[in-house]
Scaffold this active site. Sequence first.
Site, PDB file in Angstrom:
ATOM      1  N   ASP A 268     -10.517   3.270   4.619  1.00  0.00           N
ATOM      2  CA  ASP A 268     -10.855   1.858   4.433  1.00  0.00           C
ATOM      3  C   ASP A 268     -12.364   1.650   4.358  1.00  0.00           C
ATOM      4  O   ASP A 268     -12.827   0.569   3.990  1.00  0.00           O
ATOM      5  CB  ASP A 268     -10.298   1.029   5.602  1.00  0.00           C
ATOM      6  CG  ASP A 268      -9.001   0.336   5.237  1.00  0.00           C
ATOM      7  OD1 ASP A 268      -8.810   0.042   4.044  1.00  0.00           O
ATOM      8  OD2 ASP A 268      -8.188   0.091   6.145  1.00  0.00           O
TER       9      ASP A 268
ATOM     10  N   LYS B  23       0.836  -1.207   0.000  1.00  0.00           N
ATOM     11  CA  LYS B  23       0.000   0.000   0.000  1.00  0.00           C
ATOM     12  C   LYS B  23       0.872   1.258   0.000  1.00  0.00           C
ATOM     13  O   LYS B  23       0.602   2.213  -0.724  1.00  0.00           O
ATOM     14  CB  LYS B  23      -0.946  -0.016   1.207  1.00  0.00           C
ATOM     15  CG  LYS B  23      -2.049  -1.074   1.054  1.00  0.00           C
ATOM     16  CD  LYS B  23      -2.816  -1.329   2.349  1.00  0.00           C
ATOM     17  CE  LYS B  23      -3.800  -2.480   2.176  1.00  0.00           C
ATOM     18  NZ  LYS B  23      -4.474  -2.863   3.416  1.00  0.00           N
TER      19      LYS B  23
ATOM     20  N   GLN C 219      -4.184  -1.517   9.731  1.00  0.00           N
ATOM     21  CA  GLN C 219      -4.082  -2.822   9.067  1.00  0.00           C
ATOM     22  C   GLN C 219      -4.678  -3.919   9.949  1.00  0.00           C
ATOM     23  O   GLN C 219      -4.297  -4.073  11.109  1.00  0.00           O
ATOM     24  CB  GLN C 219      -2.611  -3.128   8.731  1.00  0.00           C
ATOM     25  CG  GLN C 219      -2.421  -4.417   7.951  1.00  0.00           C
ATOM     26  CD  GLN C 219      -3.103  -4.420   6.587  1.00  0.00           C
ATOM     27  OE1 GLN C 219      -3.068  -3.431   5.854  1.00  0.00           O
ATOM     28  NE2 GLN C 219      -3.755  -5.518   6.231  1.00  0.00           N
TER      29      GLN C 219
END
Length: 299
Positions: free
Chosen positions: A121, A54, A98
């Site tokens: 997200d 990412k 994460q």
Amino acid sequence: MARNIIDGKKVAELLRQQVRDDVREWVGRGNRPPMLQAILIGNDPASGTYVGAKTKACKEVGIESETVTFPDTMSVRELKEAIRTYNNDDSIDGILLQLPLPGHLHPSQVIETIDHRKDVDGFHPMNVGRLAVGQPTFRSCTPAGILELFRYYSVMTKGRHAVVVGASNIVGSPLAIMLSRENDSGKATTTLCHKYTRDLTRHIIQADILIVAVGSPGLITGQMVKEGVVVIDVGINRVSDSSRDKGYRLVGDCDFESVAEKASLITPVPGGVGPMTVAMLMKNTLLAAKKSIYPSDNM
Ligand code: NAD
């Protein structure tokens, strides 16, 4: 690449190019580059790889990023404090936590702490709620990436039967919402299956579009699917393989060979959904920087 294989790498590259152009234009107008703060907890190798991919993608499209790594002994209170610091930092546009988290840190407790305007997200209940009622929102990256694949490959969802297997908060459930809404991304008759579903095959065999996000290698075989089905395999599983240097290879949730024989389109693992997830994160981070979802004067 075989005729019926969806090339997620190629579509993701096109998306990243688009984001790169948009970032350039945004910065050219005198704005600072978008900034993503990644939070990694513990030393799970797979999570480290994902965060690495990412941040590499960020660099490629002109988004700045920083990764902070905390020990897996960190308490909920400490993690929430760190997140609040990032919430209050105006130089940070997006916050990426994460997953999975170590067992003692419950994602739902922590995710709510993230400022929903920085929730790139798309996991915050505010954003999921807005998705459910069809308002502009940060859409969870993996489901949003799947819809981009449908767009690129002209897969019509309207009026078709989509079966989603796996009902997690990050993939299956938001995807089922997107597909079932009566808006441009959806209009599908949608079935959501999970581990309590009785007779999974009875549902799967009816699918015009099948999306599998379970984390169980070989769960879906060719005998279970209809001829001509479009298959999106989200699963990422490590299976041991002594012929590989690493000692393992990655496979999805479908028995690829037998399912691909009947599918009109199918995603490979790797190289299908994974790159799209990363590309959509770039897109969401730019949206956060531009305050496109939550304009300041609305708050
Ligand atoms: P999860 O573990 O949170 O949820 C799994 C879901 O599968 C649950 O709803 C569970 O009820 C269901 N399930 C379990 N066994 C089942 C069975 N036998 N039949 C039907 N349903 C069953 O999973 P997740 O976080 O959504 O991840 C699923 C998979 O997708 C994992 O392999 C993960 O690595 C992968 N993943 C890939 C990407 C990507 O970008 N490609 C992104 C996220 C997750």
